[in-house]
Motif scaffolding. Sequence first.
Motif, PDB file in Angstrom:
ATOM      1  N   ASN A 182      16.308 -11.511 -18.980  1.00 43.51           N
ATOM      2  CA  ASN A 182      16.359 -12.118 -17.632  1.00 43.51           C
ATOM      3  C   ASN A 182      16.512 -11.048 -16.557  1.00 43.51           C
ATOM      4  OD1 ASN A 182      16.228 -14.696 -18.818  1.00 43.51           O
ATOM      5  ND2 ASN A 182      18.449 -14.720 -19.091  1.00 43.51           N
ATOM      6  N   THR A 183      15.770  -9.977 -16.700  1.00 40.16           N
ATOM      7  CA  THR A 183      15.931  -8.828 -15.819  1.00 40.16           C
ATOM      8  C   THR A 183      14.601  -8.361 -15.261  1.00 40.16           C
ATOM      9  OG1 THR A 183      17.892  -8.118 -17.043  1.00 40.16           O
ATOM     10  CG2 THR A 183      16.825  -6.478 -15.659  1.00 40.16           C
ATOM     11  N   LEU A 184      14.640  -8.002 -13.993  1.00 40.66           N
ATOM     12  CA  LEU A 184      13.507  -7.449 -13.270  1.00 40.66           C
ATOM     13  C   LEU A 184      13.815  -5.988 -12.960  1.00 40.66           C
ATOM     14  CD1 LEU A 184      10.816  -8.166 -11.619  1.00 40.66           C
ATOM     15  CD2 LEU A 184      12.356  -8.363  -9.658  1.00 40.66           C
ATOM     16  N   TYR A 185      12.798  -5.138 -13.006  1.00 42.43           N
ATOM     17  CA  TYR A 185      12.989  -3.713 -12.742  1.00 42.43           C
ATOM     18  C   TYR A 185      12.048  -3.237 -11.635  1.00 42.43           C
ATOM     19  CZ  TYR A 185      15.118  -3.941 -17.364  1.00 42.43           C
ATOM     20  OH  TYR A 185      15.896  -4.285 -18.446  1.00 42.43           O
ATOM     21  N   LEU A 186      12.454  -2.150 -10.995  1.00 35.76           N
ATOM     22  CA  LEU A 186      11.565  -1.434 -10.074  1.00 35.76           C
ATOM     23  C   LEU A 186      11.774   0.052 -10.322  1.00 35.76           C
ATOM     24  CD1 LEU A 186       9.475  -1.759  -7.779  1.00 35.76           C
ATOM     25  CD2 LEU A 186      11.370  -1.327  -6.180  1.00 35.76           C
ATOM     26  N   GLN A 187      10.787   0.681 -10.950  1.00 36.88           N
ATOM     27  CA  GLN A 187      10.820   2.123 -11.157  1.00 36.88           C
ATOM     28  C   GLN A 187      10.213   2.784  -9.941  1.00 36.88           C
ATOM     29  OE1 GLN A 187      12.088   4.019 -13.790  1.00 36.88           O
ATOM     30  NE2 GLN A 187      11.663   5.744 -12.413  1.00 36.88           N
ATOM     31  N   MET A 188      10.979   3.646  -9.300  1.00 30.09           N
ATOM     32  CA  MET A 188      10.532   4.294  -8.066  1.00 30.09           C
ATOM     33  C   MET A 188      10.453   5.794  -8.296  1.00 30.09           C
ATOM     34  SD  MET A 188      12.696   2.113  -5.248  1.00 30.09           S
ATOM     35  CE  MET A 188      14.272   2.783  -5.760  1.00 30.09           C
ATOM     36  N   ASN A 189       9.253   6.324  -8.227  1.00 27.09           N
ATOM     37  CA  ASN A 189       9.025   7.761  -8.409  1.00 27.09           C
ATOM     38  C   ASN A 189       8.497   8.378  -7.119  1.00 27.09           C
ATOM     39  OD1 ASN A 189       9.711   7.488 -11.168  1.00 27.09           O
ATOM     40  ND2 ASN A 189       7.587   7.038 -11.705  1.00 27.09           N
ATOM     41  N   SER A 190       8.558   9.689  -7.043  1.00 28.24           N
ATOM     42  CA  SER A 190       8.068  10.425  -5.872  1.00 28.24           C
ATOM     43  C   SER A 190       8.588   9.812  -4.582  1.00 28.24           C
ATOM     44  CB  SER A 190       6.531  10.444  -5.865  1.00 28.24           C
ATOM     45  OG  SER A 190       6.021  11.014  -7.037  1.00 28.24           O
ATOM     46  N   ASP A 232       0.825  -1.218   0.000  1.00 26.83           N
ATOM     47  CA  ASP A 232       0.000   0.000   0.000  1.00 26.83           C
ATOM     48  C   ASP A 232       0.857   1.265   0.000  1.00 26.83           C
ATOM     49  OD1 ASP A 232      -2.669  -1.313   2.122  1.00 26.83           O
ATOM     50  OD2 ASP A 232      -2.324  -1.455  -0.036  1.00 26.83           O
ATOM     51  N   SER A 233       1.995   1.200   0.660  1.00 27.24           N
ATOM     52  CA  SER A 233       2.834   2.391   0.812  1.00 27.24           C
ATOM     53  C   SER A 233       3.483   2.847  -0.488  1.00 27.24           C
ATOM     54  CB  SER A 233       3.918   2.132   1.866  1.00 27.24           C
ATOM     55  OG  SER A 233       4.747   1.061   1.454  1.00 27.24           O
ATOM     56  N   VAL A 234       3.492   1.982  -1.503  1.00 27.15           N
ATOM     57  CA  VAL A 234       4.170   2.353  -2.755  1.00 27.15           C
ATOM     58  C   VAL A 234       3.223   2.401  -3.951  1.00 27.15           C
ATOM     59  CG1 VAL A 234       6.298   1.306  -1.893  1.00 27.15           C
ATOM     60  CG2 VAL A 234       4.840   0.006  -3.475  1.00 27.15           C
ATOM     61  N   LYS A 235       1.970   2.042  -3.751  1.00 25.34           N
ATOM     62  CA  LYS A 235       1.014   2.061  -4.861  1.00 25.34           C
ATOM     63  C   LYS A 235       0.927   3.450  -5.471  1.00 25.34           C
ATOM     64  CE  LYS A 235      -2.008  -1.745  -3.452  1.00 25.34           C
ATOM     65  NZ  LYS A 235      -3.336  -2.128  -2.907  1.00 25.34           N
ATOM     66  N   GLY A 236       0.969   3.484  -6.803  1.00 31.66           N
ATOM     67  CA  GLY A 236       0.906   4.758  -7.507  1.00 31.66           C
ATOM     68  C   GLY A 236       2.247   5.443  -7.668  1.00 31.66           C
ATOM     69  N   ARG A 237       3.265   4.942  -6.965  1.00 28.88           N
ATOM     70  CA  ARG A 237       4.598   5.567  -7.053  1.00 28.88           C
ATOM     71  C   ARG A 237       5.635   4.613  -7.653  1.00 28.88           C
ATOM     72  NH1 ARG A 237       7.287   6.884  -2.604  1.00 28.88           N
ATOM     73  NH2 ARG A 237       6.319   5.278  -1.286  1.00 28.88           N
ATOM     74  N   PHE A 238       5.517   3.332  -7.351  1.00 30.83           N
ATOM     75  CA  PHE A 238       6.479   2.342  -7.835  1.00 30.83           C
ATOM     76  C   PHE A 238       5.832   1.478  -8.907  1.00 30.83           C
ATOM     77  CE2 PHE A 238       9.284   1.877  -3.769  1.00 30.83           C
ATOM     78  CZ  PHE A 238       9.431   3.257  -3.728  1.00 30.83           C
ATOM     79  N   THR A 239       6.663   1.017  -9.854  1.00 32.08           N
ATOM     80  CA  THR A 239       6.196   0.106 -10.888  1.00 32.08           C
ATOM     81  C   THR A 239       7.201  -1.021 -11.050  1.00 32.08           C
ATOM     82  OG1 THR A 239       5.099   1.903 -12.088  1.00 32.08           O
ATOM     83  CG2 THR A 239       5.490  -0.143 -13.289  1.00 32.08           C
ATOM     84  N   ILE A 240       6.716  -2.251 -10.911  1.00 33.73           N
ATOM     85  CA  ILE A 240       7.566  -3.417 -11.124  1.00 33.73           C
ATOM     86  C   ILE A 240       7.321  -3.920 -12.541  1.00 33.73           C
ATOM     87  CG2 ILE A 240       5.853  -5.045 -10.201  1.00 33.73           C
ATOM     88  CD1 ILE A 240       8.207  -6.657  -9.029  1.00 33.73           C
ATOM     89  N   SER A 241       8.402  -4.323 -13.205  1.00 35.25           N
ATOM     90  CA  SER A 241       8.265  -4.832 -14.563  1.00 35.25           C
ATOM     91  C   SER A 241       9.389  -5.825 -14.827  1.00 35.25           C
ATOM     92  CB  SER A 241       8.302  -3.694 -15.586  1.00 35.25           C
ATOM     93  OG  SER A 241       9.544  -3.010 -15.536  1.00 35.25           O
TER      94      SER A 241
END
Length: 126
Positions: free
Chosen positions: A77-85, A62-71
């Motif tokens: 063979n790569t995982l990402y975490l885009q962290m905004n705001s 809940d604390s990261v919804k709307g700000r982080f995106t996992i893809s």
Amino acid sequence: QVQLAEFGGGSVQAGGSLRLSCTASTYTARLTYMGWFRQAPGKEHVGVASISTSDGTTYYADSVKGRFTISQDNAKNTLYLQMNSLKPDDTGMYYCAATGRRYFAPPKTEADFGYWGQGTQVTVSS
């Protein structure tokens, strides 16, 4: 044995962005789920986000919804975490995790994952 390596941590001011990457030593398509966890000093691992490698179904704390995106990019063979705001509370060591076990929904606890990276530090200053 699956090896995971994280990249992309650093220090940013509140409101800034970072993108974390996690490269796996095996085909990510052979894993069922991958995820990101955060560990603040003296605290336990907290699930931040996870994703099904087969259909892309995601879980977010809940604390990261709307700000982080996992893809994921299974071709790399790569995982990402885009962290905004980013906020100071996002500070911690971020770990990539993976599992080959099957679940009805993207797992979110430490015990659900059997493979772990060494972590990358994220520091957000106010």
